[in-house]
Design a protein around this motif. Structure first.
Motif, mmCIF file in Angstrom:
data_model
loop_
_atom_site.group_PDB
_atom_site.id
_atom_site.type_symbol
_atom_site.label_atom_id
_atom_site.label_comp_id
_atom_site.label_asym_id
_atom_site.label_seq_id
_atom_site.Cartn_x
_atom_site.Cartn_y
_atom_site.Cartn_z
ATOM 1 N N VAL A 203 33.027 42.016 37.027
ATOM 2 C CA VAL A 203 32.066 42.779 37.822
ATOM 3 C C VAL A 203 32.509 42.811 39.288
ATOM 4 O O VAL A 203 32.475 43.867 39.937
ATOM 5 N N TYR A 204 32.939 41.666 39.797
ATOM 6 C CA TYR A 204 33.411 41.608 41.178
ATOM 7 C C TYR A 204 34.644 42.478 41.363
ATOM 8 O O TYR A 204 34.791 43.167 42.387
ATOM 9 N N PHE A 205 35.535 42.479 40.377
ATOM 10 C CA PHE A 205 36.718 43.334 40.436
ATOM 11 C C PHE A 205 36.315 44.799 40.547
ATOM 12 O O PHE A 205 36.850 45.548 41.377
ATOM 13 N N ILE A 333 42.220 39.615 48.332
ATOM 14 C CA ILE A 333 42.731 38.271 48.086
ATOM 15 C C ILE A 333 41.798 37.510 47.155
ATOM 16 O O ILE A 333 42.232 36.863 46.189
ATOM 17 N N THR A 334 40.489 37.563 47.421
ATOM 18 C CA THR A 334 39.546 36.804 46.603
ATOM 19 C C THR A 334 39.466 37.338 45.171
ATOM 20 O O THR A 334 39.387 36.560 44.226
ATOM 21 N N VAL A 335 39.502 38.661 45.000
ATOM 22 C CA VAL A 335 39.445 39.198 43.640
ATOM 23 C C VAL A 335 40.732 38.879 42.895
ATOM 24 O O VAL A 335 40.714 38.630 41.677
ATOM 25 N N ARG A 336 41.857 38.853 43.618
ATOM 26 C CA ARG A 336 43.117 38.485 42.976
ATOM 27 C C ARG A 336 43.077 37.027 42.509
ATOM 28 O O ARG A 336 43.475 36.690 41.383
ATOM 29 N N LEU A 337 42.591 36.133 43.365
ATOM 30 C CA LEU A 337 42.503 34.726 42.997
ATOM 31 C C LEU A 337 41.543 34.515 41.831
ATOM 32 O O LEU A 337 41.801 33.691 40.943
ATOM 33 N N ALA A 338 40.432 35.260 41.819
ATOM 34 C CA ALA A 338 39.470 35.128 40.722
ATOM 35 C C ALA A 338 40.093 35.548 39.397
ATOM 36 O O ALA A 338 39.944 34.857 38.375
#
Length: 460
Positions: A203-205, A333-338
């Motif tokens: 969902v965040y993605f 960056i945060t979506v990639r790490l997630a």
């Protein structure tokens, strides 16, 4: 009719009371004996079953659907999305109906009952190949995304080549230090806790893809500095900023296999069925319909806005496009790490069904052996690692696996098994539907695989 009632009673008993069922290879009905039912154990709720099935559906495929839309057009993609998702729900209907009639809760055992040992072998090989393809796609994401993620977190000017920019080296380290130890554990049920986060990661993605559509101008900027310190010259023009409704090209052959890969959850259907509170075919079908519907919405949103961001220049792995135009962006960056976190811990979970099928095919009903367990684990992960290292493009994984094993598990096997095991008339609605499902699976698999091979030959 009495046999069907007894089958469902035994199914309900074993689904609700795991102390009886042993493992999923145990038939749910023995000698048509209906057993009394205790009243203490409660299964999974409807909502938790929906999340579990969505976690089985959604994975690395979401990163490749924007590329699929770029090569089919918006309307073409929507039509195919509705078609594949509807056929996926219908094939689940056939599997659940067979489960209700036979009392069997294993895909391999249904194949054996329908086609004897060849059916069991075909399903087992397909599951192994499908899961190897899925794990390869996950490791491919680690290979391509992990160097970019590390680079964006390192605050310094790029002067020389550093070891952490080699995705292959990082992939080998992660596999040896994280994936292999977790995969060697005989029980990794604690990883199930992380699966609840997968849905929210997706969902965040989708939210990030929607927001960042307005952060990248169209036409794409020229002479952009890449994260590795080089330059990318864009050949985008104003004419590229108009979405295409229909697109037909050789690359369109990857669309249906990618969608088939993205909607395959059939190996998880029956275990989730057994975990469901008050299990019934109608209740589990509702779980499947809701899960497929929500997954389709997230797929459509991420694919649409990813395509509307890069248009014809969308990358086959969507996140890579943001590195060029939005370097060091916090949300990216945060979506990639997630996604990297979810992918890293998902590989051992996907590995377990592949290892189980491999041991079942190669070593039969032997008791547990540590040597066989370690040997099979290392061999499967070795094959997966080699594929992830040497396959140049993730679309090749989606295309080949989607056109072969995904098509078989999603369309062909459910239709063939239903036609073989169903005692009803051949002119019934479900029998005709099963025939159409098999025909569609064969046609799409052969056509897609042929175009993919032709594309490889032309490009080489």
């Amino acid at each position: 009719m009495d046999n069907m009632r007894n089958s469902f009673a035994a199914l309900r008993y074993i689904c609700l009371y795991p102390s009886y069922k042993g493992d999923e290879r145990t038939p749910l009905l023995r000698n048509n004996v209906q057993r009394s039912e205790p009243t203490t154990t409660k299964g999974a709720t409807f909502i938790s079953s929906v999340f579990n099935l969505m976690n089985a559906i959604m994975g690395s495929g979401i990163l490749g659907l924007a590329y699929a839309m770029a090569n089919t057009g918006v309307l073409g993609f929507c039509i195919l999305l509705v078609l594949v998702s509807s056929l996926s729900a219908y094939s689940i209907h056939l599997l659940l109906k067979l489960c209700e009639q036979t009392g069997i809760n294993s895909y391999e055992e249904i194949g054996e009952k329908a086609l004897q040992k060849p059916g069991k072998v075909l399903v087992g090989i397909s599951i192994i190949m499908q899961n190897i393809g899925a794990m390869s796609s996950y490791l491919f994401i680690l290979k391509s995304e992990l160097p970019a993620a590390i680079y964006t977190l390192v605050e310094r000017e790029h002067t020389v080549y550093d070891w952490y920019e080699d995705g292959r080296l990082l992939l080998i380290l992660v596999t040896l230090c994280v994936v292999l130890p977790l995969s060697l554990c005989p029980k990794i049920s604690f990883l199930g806790f992380t699966s609840s986060f997968s849905f929210f990661f997706m969902v965040y993605f989708a939210i990030v893809v929607v927001i960042k559509k307005w952060s990248i101008p169209c036409p794409l900027p020229y002479n952009v500095t890449t994260p590795s310190g080089g330059f990318q010259i864009s050949n985008s023009s104003d004419s590229d900023c108009t979405p295409k409704l229909f697109v037909i090209s050789s690359k369109s052959a990857y669309t249906i296999p990618t969608m088939s890969f993205s909607f395959l959850c059939h190996t998880a259907i029956l275990p989730i069925y057994c975990e469901l509170n008050q299990p019934s075919k109608a209740r589990m079908q509702n779980v499947a319909n809701v899960s497929i519907g929500l997954s389709s919405v997230l797929y459509l949103i991420s694919a649409l806005f990813g395509y509307l961001t890069f248009y014809a220049h969308v990358d086959s792995e969507l996140l890579l496009g943001y590195d060029v135009y939005l370097p060091r962006d916090v949300m990216v960056i945060t979506v990639r790490l997630a996604i990297l976190f979810a992918v890293m811990l998902s590989v051992p979970l996907i590995h377990f069904p592949a290892r189980k099928a491999a041991i079942l095919l190669l070593f039969g009903g032997r008791p547990f052996s540590v040597l066989i367990h370690i040997f099979t684990t290392v061999v499967i992960l070795g094959v997966v690692l080699l594929l992830a290292i040497f396959v140049p493009d993730i679309r090749n994984v989606f295309g080949v696996v989607g056109a072969t094993t995904s098509t078989c598990l999603l369309f062909i096997f459910p239709g063939v098994f239903y036609l073989k095991l169903n005692a009803g008339p051949l002119k019934s609605f479900d029998s005709i539907g099963a025939i159409l499902l098999v025909v569609f699976g064969f046609l799409m698999g052969i056509i897609s695989l042929s175009f993919i091979v032709i594309t490889w030959v032309q490009s080489s």
